[in-house]
Design a protein around this motif. Sequence first.
Motif, PDB file in Angstrom:
ATOM      1  N   ALA A  97       0.825  -1.203   0.000  1.00 41.43           N
ATOM      2  CA  ALA A  97       0.000   0.000   0.000  1.00 41.43           C
ATOM      3  C   ALA A  97       0.862   1.256   0.000  1.00 41.43           C
ATOM      4  O   ALA A  97       0.603   2.211  -0.744  1.00 41.43           O
ATOM      5  CB  ALA A  97      -0.927   0.001   1.209  1.00 41.43           C
ATOM      6  N   LEU A  98       1.915   1.269   0.816  1.00 43.43           N
ATOM      7  CA  LEU A  98       2.793   2.431   0.872  1.00 43.43           C
ATOM      8  C   LEU A  98       3.547   2.614  -0.437  1.00 43.43           C
ATOM      9  O   LEU A  98       3.708   3.733  -0.928  1.00 43.43           O
ATOM     10  CB  LEU A  98       3.777   2.285   2.042  1.00 43.43           C
ATOM     11  N   GLU A  99       4.006   1.510  -1.017  1.00 47.75           N
ATOM     12  CA  GLU A  99       4.702   1.594  -2.300  1.00 47.75           C
ATOM     13  C   GLU A  99       3.765   2.066  -3.407  1.00 47.75           C
ATOM     14  O   GLU A  99       4.191   2.703  -4.373  1.00 47.75           O
ATOM     15  CB  GLU A  99       5.293   0.228  -2.654  1.00 47.75           C
ATOM     16  N   ALA A 100       2.468   1.749  -3.259  1.00 48.28           N
ATOM     17  CA  ALA A 100       1.486   2.160  -4.258  1.00 48.28           C
ATOM     18  C   ALA A 100       1.133   3.632  -4.159  1.00 48.28           C
ATOM     19  O   ALA A 100       0.438   4.173  -5.019  1.00 48.28           O
ATOM     20  CB  ALA A 100       0.217   1.318  -4.114  1.00 48.28           C
ATOM     21  N   GLY A 101       1.596   4.297  -3.098  1.00 43.85           N
ATOM     22  CA  GLY A 101       1.347   5.726  -2.950  1.00 43.85           C
ATOM     23  C   GLY A 101       0.348   6.093  -1.884  1.00 43.85           C
ATOM     24  O   GLY A 101      -0.078   7.245  -1.806  1.00 43.85           O
ATOM     25  N   ALA A 102      -0.046   5.128  -1.044  1.00 44.90           N
ATOM     26  CA  ALA A 102      -0.995   5.428   0.026  1.00 44.90           C
ATOM     27  C   ALA A 102      -0.362   6.332   1.076  1.00 44.90           C
ATOM     28  O   ALA A 102       0.831   6.245   1.347  1.00 44.90           O
ATOM     29  CB  ALA A 102      -1.476   4.132   0.681  1.00 44.90           C
ATOM     30  N   SER A 103      -1.187   7.197   1.663  1.00 45.50           N
ATOM     31  CA  SER A 103      -0.714   8.097   2.712  1.00 45.50           C
ATOM     32  C   SER A 103      -0.925   7.518   4.100  1.00 45.50           C
ATOM     33  O   SER A 103      -0.322   7.976   5.069  1.00 45.50           O
ATOM     34  CB  SER A 103      -1.452   9.440   2.632  1.00 45.50           C
ATOM     35  N   GLY A 104      -1.802   6.524   4.197  1.00 48.28           N
ATOM     36  CA  GLY A 104      -2.088   5.943   5.499  1.00 48.28           C
ATOM     37  C   GLY A 104      -2.657   4.555   5.367  1.00 48.28           C
ATOM     38  O   GLY A 104      -3.131   4.139   4.306  1.00 48.28           O
ATOM     39  N   PHE A 105      -2.611   3.825   6.465  1.00 48.95           N
ATOM     40  CA  PHE A 105      -3.030   2.431   6.509  1.00 48.95           C
ATOM     41  C   PHE A 105      -3.756   2.233   7.829  1.00 48.95           C
ATOM     42  O   PHE A 105      -3.199   2.492   8.895  1.00 48.95           O
ATOM     43  CB  PHE A 105      -1.784   1.543   6.428  1.00 48.95           C
ATOM     44  N   LEU A 106      -5.013   1.798   7.761  1.00 48.60           N
ATOM     45  CA  LEU A 106      -5.821   1.676   8.971  1.00 48.60           C
ATOM     46  C   LEU A 106      -6.614   0.379   8.929  1.00 48.60           C
ATOM     47  O   LEU A 106      -7.162   0.005   7.885  1.00 48.60           O
ATOM     48  CB  LEU A 106      -6.786   2.859   9.072  1.00 48.60           C
ATOM     49  N   LEU A 107      -6.650  -0.323  10.062  1.00 46.87           N
ATOM     50  CA  LEU A 107      -7.447  -1.536  10.144  1.00 46.87           C
ATOM     51  C   LEU A 107      -8.923  -1.173  10.305  1.00 46.87           C
ATOM     52  O   LEU A 107      -9.270  -0.189  10.965  1.00 46.87           O
ATOM     53  CB  LEU A 107      -6.991  -2.396  11.323  1.00 46.87           C
ATOM     54  N   LYS A 108      -9.790  -2.005   9.721  1.00 50.12           N
ATOM     55  CA  LYS A 108     -11.219  -1.722   9.756  1.00 50.12           C
ATOM     56  C   LYS A 108     -11.815  -1.837  11.158  1.00 50.12           C
ATOM     57  O   LYS A 108     -12.922  -1.353  11.400  1.00 50.12           O
ATOM     58  CB  LYS A 108     -11.969  -2.652   8.802  1.00 50.12           C
ATOM     59  N   ASN A 109     -11.105  -2.499  12.059  1.00 50.17           N
ATOM     60  CA  ASN A 109     -11.623  -2.606  13.423  1.00 50.17           C
ATOM     61  C   ASN A 109     -11.216  -1.425  14.295  1.00 50.17           C
ATOM     62  O   ASN A 109     -11.427  -1.438  15.504  1.00 50.17           O
ATOM     63  CB  ASN A 109     -11.184  -3.921  14.075  1.00 50.17           C
ATOM     64  N   ALA A 110     -10.647  -0.400  13.677  1.00 49.22           N
ATOM     65  CA  ALA A 110     -10.309   0.818  14.415  1.00 49.22           C
ATOM     66  C   ALA A 110     -11.592   1.504  14.889  1.00 49.22           C
ATOM     67  O   ALA A 110     -12.678   1.285  14.345  1.00 49.22           O
ATOM     68  CB  ALA A 110      -9.498   1.764  13.535  1.00 49.22           C
ATOM     69  N   SER A 111     -11.464   2.336  15.896  1.00 51.26           N
ATOM     70  CA  SER A 111     -12.627   3.037  16.441  1.00 51.26           C
ATOM     71  C   SER A 111     -13.116   4.100  15.458  1.00 51.26           C
ATOM     72  O   SER A 111     -12.350   4.570  14.600  1.00 51.26           O
ATOM     73  CB  SER A 111     -12.259   3.709  17.764  1.00 51.26           C
ATOM     74  N   PRO A 112     -14.380   4.494  15.543  1.00 51.59           N
ATOM     75  CA  PRO A 112     -14.875   5.585  14.696  1.00 51.59           C
ATOM     76  C   PRO A 112     -14.039   6.855  14.833  1.00 51.59           C
ATOM     77  O   PRO A 112     -13.777   7.547  13.845  1.00 51.59           O
ATOM     78  CB  PRO A 112     -16.306   5.795  15.206  1.00 51.59           C
ATOM     79  N   GLU A 113     -13.624   7.150  16.062  1.00 47.59           N
ATOM     80  CA  GLU A 113     -12.801   8.344  16.287  1.00 47.59           C
ATOM     81  C   GLU A 113     -11.485   8.254  15.534  1.00 47.59           C
ATOM     82  O   GLU A 113     -10.987   9.244  14.996  1.00 47.59           O
ATOM     83  CB  GLU A 113     -12.538   8.532  17.778  1.00 47.59           C
ATOM     84  N   ARG A 114     -10.917   7.039  15.504  1.00 48.51           N
ATOM     85  CA  ARG A 114      -9.646   6.839  14.811  1.00 48.51           C
ATOM     86  C   ARG A 114      -9.809   6.994  13.302  1.00 48.51           C
ATOM     87  O   ARG A 114      -8.934   7.535  12.636  1.00 48.51           O
ATOM     88  CB  ARG A 114      -9.105   5.441  15.149  1.00 48.51           C
ATOM     89  N   LEU A 115     -10.943   6.530  12.764  1.00 45.41           N
ATOM     90  CA  LEU A 115     -11.205   6.693  11.331  1.00 45.41           C
ATOM     91  C   LEU A 115     -11.307   8.168  10.971  1.00 45.41           C
ATOM     92  O   LEU A 115     -10.714   8.620   9.980  1.00 45.41           O
ATOM     93  CB  LEU A 115     -12.497   5.966  10.941  1.00 45.41           C
TER      94      LEU A 115
END
Length: 227
Positions: A97-115
């Motif tokens: 993902a980072l090599e593809a140019g993504a700025s961030g990586f987040l797991l879907k089980n993160a809290s709403p606040e974290r999203l």
Amino acid sequence: MAADDLTIVLADDQELVRAGFRVILESEPGLRVVGEAADGAQAVDAVVRLRPDVVCLDVQMPGVDGLEAARRIAALDDPPAVLVLTTFDHDDALFQALEAGASGFLLKNASPERLIEAVRTVAAGDALLAPDVTRRVISRATATPALGSSRRPVASASAAVTAAGLTERETEVLRLLARGLSNAEIARELFVGDATVKTHVSNVLQKLALRDRIQAVVWAFEQGVAG
């Protein structure tokens, strides 16, 4: 929609997931979901058509997956920030993902606040990597030149800084980047404005011929500047 709202495109092959993310994001003032996509190809089309500030991409989608979509989006003129969302905490997905140019990586089980925080972070031009993830990126990148600097290691940190032409303040900003600080946190640390920090970060990337903050962090560790 207010003119200064952050606009977002959601890409996930599960409609319920997209609906949940929409509810979370639009509960926050200043965030608006302007489009949705069920696969990577639709995501790229939506970005071209709607010009959002941020696109949230699932990794596993039918047809064109999120990683390929991220590559295509990164190749556009003035691309949006890409936030990759996944259920898998696998290093391969992270680094691809980072090599593809993504700025961030987040797991879907993160809290709403974290999203919400993640969307605002990447929209502001900051990379979203938790400290433990940063260590994994650095470890992988120093063993894999594709993510890090292709330059030959310089004998010392001071020599590396001199060779790169970094000013004292730019070097200080780079060290704070390597600690994982955001632009706002660096501004508070140095008692300057956010715009000043953004200019310093841009100058650092330009002088080091690096793509993004993540590569700058890797360079700092490789050259001993982060210590």
